[in-house]
Design an enzyme around this catalytic site. Structure first.
Site, PDB file in Angstrom:
ATOM      1  N   LYS A  13       0.836  -1.212   0.000  1.00  0.00           N
ATOM      2  CA  LYS A  13       0.000   0.000   0.000  1.00  0.00           C
ATOM      3  C   LYS A  13       0.865   1.253   0.000  1.00  0.00           C
ATOM      4  CE  LYS A  13      -2.051  -1.124   3.912  1.00  0.00           C
ATOM      5  NZ  LYS A  13      -1.366  -2.397   4.190  1.00  0.00           N
ATOM      6  N   ARG A  88      -9.908   0.857   8.165  1.00  0.00           N
ATOM      7  CA  ARG A  88      -9.516  -0.515   8.483  1.00  0.00           C
ATOM      8  C   ARG A  88     -10.618  -1.287   9.165  1.00  0.00           C
ATOM      9  NH1 ARG A  88      -3.458   0.431   8.800  1.00  0.00           N
ATOM     10  NH2 ARG A  88      -2.652  -1.665   8.949  1.00  0.00           N
ATOM     11  N   ARG A 127      11.738  -6.026   5.068  1.00  0.00           N
ATOM     12  CA  ARG A 127      11.606  -4.567   4.967  1.00  0.00           C
ATOM     13  C   ARG A 127      12.604  -3.873   5.890  1.00  0.00           C
ATOM     14  NH1 ARG A 127       6.160  -1.628   5.557  1.00  0.00           N
ATOM     15  NH2 ARG A 127       5.839  -3.129   7.224  1.00  0.00           N
ATOM     16  N   ARG A 160      11.397  -2.267  11.369  1.00  0.00           N
ATOM     17  CA  ARG A 160      10.281  -1.802  12.187  1.00  0.00           C
ATOM     18  C   ARG A 160      10.021  -2.828  13.284  1.00  0.00           C
ATOM     19  NH1 ARG A 160       5.278   0.092   8.384  1.00  0.00           N
ATOM     20  NH2 ARG A 160       4.081  -1.164   9.836  1.00  0.00           N
ATOM     21  N   ARG A 171      -0.766  -8.959  13.282  1.00  0.00           N
ATOM     22  CA  ARG A 171      -1.261  -7.944  12.328  1.00  0.00           C
ATOM     23  C   ARG A 171      -2.082  -8.609  11.222  1.00  0.00           C
ATOM     24  NH1 ARG A 171       4.145  -5.354  10.589  1.00  0.00           N
ATOM     25  NH2 ARG A 171       2.912  -4.162   9.109  1.00  0.00           N
TER      26      ARG A 171
HETATM   27  P1  AP5 Z   1       4.830  -1.556   1.922  1.00  0.00           P
HETATM   28  O1  AP5 Z   1       4.565  -0.753   0.715  1.00  0.00           O
HETATM   29  O2  AP5 Z   1       5.404  -0.860   3.113  1.00  0.00           O
HETATM   30  O3  AP5 Z   1       3.507  -2.354   2.350  1.00  0.00           O
HETATM   31  P2  AP5 Z   1       2.258  -1.861   3.175  1.00  0.00           P
HETATM   32  O4  AP5 Z   1       1.070  -2.559   2.636  1.00  0.00           O
HETATM   33  O5  AP5 Z   1       2.217  -0.365   3.235  1.00  0.00           O
HETATM   34  O6  AP5 Z   1       2.654  -2.513   4.579  1.00  0.00           O
HETATM   35  P3  AP5 Z   1       2.603  -1.939   6.044  1.00  0.00           P
HETATM   36  O7  AP5 Z   1       3.302  -2.974   6.861  1.00  0.00           O
HETATM   37  O8  AP5 Z   1       3.138  -0.551   6.163  1.00  0.00           O
HETATM   38  O9  AP5 Z   1       1.066  -1.947   6.295  1.00  0.00           O
HETATM   39  P4  AP5 Z   1       0.295  -2.105   7.578  1.00  0.00           P
HETATM   40  O10 AP5 Z   1      -1.060  -1.892   7.087  1.00  0.00           O
HETATM   41  O11 AP5 Z   1       0.476  -3.325   8.391  1.00  0.00           O
HETATM   42  O12 AP5 Z   1       0.978  -1.039   8.535  1.00  0.00           O
HETATM   43  P5  AP5 Z   1       0.620   0.478   8.880  1.00  0.00           P
HETATM   44  O13 AP5 Z   1       1.897   1.202   8.875  1.00  0.00           O
HETATM   45  O14 AP5 Z   1      -0.503   0.972   8.044  1.00  0.00           O
HETATM   46  O15 AP5 Z   1       5.769  -2.787   1.495  1.00  0.00           O
HETATM   47  C1  AP5 Z   1       6.257  -3.718   2.447  1.00  0.00           C
HETATM   48  C2  AP5 Z   1       7.663  -4.204   2.000  1.00  0.00           C
HETATM   49  O16 AP5 Z   1       7.540  -4.920   0.782  1.00  0.00           O
HETATM   50  C3  AP5 Z   1       8.657  -3.078   1.736  1.00  0.00           C
HETATM   51  O17 AP5 Z   1       9.916  -3.507   2.132  1.00  0.00           O
HETATM   52  C4  AP5 Z   1       8.624  -2.868   0.195  1.00  0.00           C
HETATM   53  O18 AP5 Z   1       9.871  -2.451  -0.294  1.00  0.00           O
HETATM   54  C5  AP5 Z   1       8.287  -4.280  -0.279  1.00  0.00           C
HETATM   55  N1  AP5 Z   1       7.401  -4.296  -1.461  1.00  0.00           N
HETATM   56  C6  AP5 Z   1       6.307  -3.527  -1.689  1.00  0.00           C
HETATM   57  N2  AP5 Z   1       5.718  -3.860  -2.864  1.00  0.00           N
HETATM   58  C7  AP5 Z   1       6.458  -4.886  -3.381  1.00  0.00           C
HETATM   59  C8  AP5 Z   1       6.359  -5.666  -4.579  1.00  0.00           C
HETATM   60  N3  AP5 Z   1       5.379  -5.481  -5.479  1.00  0.00           N
HETATM   61  N4  AP5 Z   1       7.297  -6.624  -4.802  1.00  0.00           N
HETATM   62  C9  AP5 Z   1       8.306  -6.839  -3.884  1.00  0.00           C
HETATM   63  N5  AP5 Z   1       8.459  -6.114  -2.738  1.00  0.00           N
HETATM   64  C10 AP5 Z   1       7.540  -5.145  -2.486  1.00  0.00           C
HETATM   65  O19 AP5 Z   1       0.047   0.327  10.355  1.00  0.00           O
HETATM   66  C11 AP5 Z   1       0.869  -0.007  11.443  1.00  0.00           C
HETATM   67  C12 AP5 Z   1       0.029  -0.081  12.714  1.00  0.00           C
HETATM   68  O20 AP5 Z   1      -0.585   1.195  12.991  1.00  0.00           O
HETATM   69  C13 AP5 Z   1      -1.152  -1.068  12.689  1.00  0.00           C
HETATM   70  O21 AP5 Z   1      -0.751  -2.374  13.019  1.00  0.00           O
HETATM   71  C14 AP5 Z   1      -2.076  -0.443  13.747  1.00  0.00           C
HETATM   72  O22 AP5 Z   1      -1.630  -0.730  15.040  1.00  0.00           O
HETATM   73  C15 AP5 Z   1      -1.909   1.038  13.506  1.00  0.00           C
HETATM   74  N6  AP5 Z   1      -2.868   1.586  12.524  1.00  0.00           N
HETATM   75  C16 AP5 Z   1      -2.562   2.155  11.316  1.00  0.00           C
HETATM   76  N7  AP5 Z   1      -3.679   2.559  10.696  1.00  0.00           N
HETATM   77  C17 AP5 Z   1      -4.713   2.251  11.523  1.00  0.00           C
HETATM   78  C18 AP5 Z   1      -6.132   2.407  11.424  1.00  0.00           C
HETATM   79  N8  AP5 Z   1      -6.704   2.974  10.352  1.00  0.00           N
HETATM   80  N9  AP5 Z   1      -6.895   1.954  12.451  1.00  0.00           N
HETATM   81  C19 AP5 Z   1      -6.335   1.386  13.547  1.00  0.00           C
HETATM   82  N10 AP5 Z   1      -4.999   1.203  13.705  1.00  0.00           N
HETATM   83  C20 AP5 Z   1      -4.197   1.633  12.693  1.00  0.00           C
END
Ligand code: AP5
Length: 215
Positions: A13, A88, A127, A160, A171
């Site tokens: 994402k 979410r 990552r 992270r 997660r």
């Molecule tokens: P990346 O692009 O970072 O993936 P992502 O989907 O953004 O993954 P996240 O881990 O950031 O998502 P998440 O939803 O768990 O965490 P968030 O920060 O939102 O890519 C991941 C890796 O893969 C990278 O190394 C990249 O280089 C690689 N990659 C990407 N695309 C690729 C491809 N096509 N091929 C190969 N490699 C690739 O949330 C964290 C925490 O915050 C949550 O657990 C929760 O506690 C809280 N939180 C956040 N938002 C909310 C909400 N709305 N409500 C409640 N709690 C929330």
């Protein structure tokens, strides 16, 4: 252009949202980034969110909805935005609809990045993020030019805390129980587009663009 990107942790994402931000010059709003920044700054929000993030749990809806309501009032959101990691839960999705209706805005499209669990775990465990500017890398799929050094600010890279295996499992569980049903929610509104997120980064970006520009 008002876009929501859905997908499990590690589905790409953030990677695709940053690409779209650059392409369309509209803000990429990541609730994960906002919360991590608050934790680093030690604000009240950060203190509240810290243990939820560390344990792989979602922070309470009431907390995150107020943050998004405030952020979307920003002048930079007038031309559009990309939401990454919000909504979410169904409660968050309903709240988003109400917030946008008050502003006379609507979501144009919801992209769901579909990726197998095996690939998600490989991406999350590999990552790395910059300690300085938070740029994202992957040891295998998106390595920096110089080993463990950020291409943009030369700072070192780190993992992270919530990318550790036991937190990743939690997660993914939260995603399956609370977030995945949003695909049906948006499908029923005719807004959902499925994207094969399992391909290489550039190929996924190409599919995302062709989907967005098809209309
Ligand atoms: P990346 O692009 O970072 O993936 P992502 O989907 O953004 O993954 P996240 O881990 O950031 O998502 P998440 O939803 O768990 O965490 P968030 O920060 O939102 O890519 C991941 C890796 O893969 C990278 O190394 C990249 O280089 C690689 N990659 C990407 N695309 C690729 C491809 N096509 N091929 C190969 N490699 C690739 O949330 C964290 C925490 O915050 C949550 O657990 C929760 O506690 C809280 N939180 C956040 N938002 C909310 C909400 N709305 N409500 C409640 N709690 C929330």
């Amino acid at each position: 252009m008002r876009i929501v990107i859905l997908g499990a942790p590690g589905s790409g994402k953030g990677t695709q949202a940053r690409f779209l931000e650059e392409r369309y010059k509209i803000p990429h709003i990541s609730t994960g980034d906002i919360l991590r920044e608050a934790v680093t700054q030690g604000t009240e929000l950060g203190r509240e969110a810290k243990s939820y993030i560390a344990n792989g749990k979602l922070v309470p809806d009431s907390v995150i909805i107020d943050i998004i309501a405030e952020r979307l009032k920003g002048v930079d959101c007038k031309r559009g935005f990309i939401l990454d990691g919000f909504p979410r839960t169904v409660t968050q999705a309903d709240a988003l609809q109400n917030i946008l209706a008050k502003m006379d805005f609507k979501i144009n499209m919801v992209l769901n990045l579909k990726v197998s669990e095996k690939t998600l775990i490989r991406r999350l465990s590999g990552r790395r993020v910059c300690k300085g500017c938070s740029a994202n890398y992957h040891v295998e799929f998106q390595p920096p030019q110089i080993f463990e050094t950020c291409d943009y600010c030369n700072e070192g890279l780190t993992q992270r805390d919530d990318d550790k295996e036991e937190v990743v499992r939690q997660r993914l569980k939260e995603y399956l129980t609370k977030t995945s049903s949003l695909c049906v929610y948006y499908k029923n509104q005719g807004l959902l587009e499925e994207i094969d997120g399992g391909k290489e980064i550039l190929k996924v970006s190409k599919e995302v663009l062709s989907t967005l520009e098809r209309e």
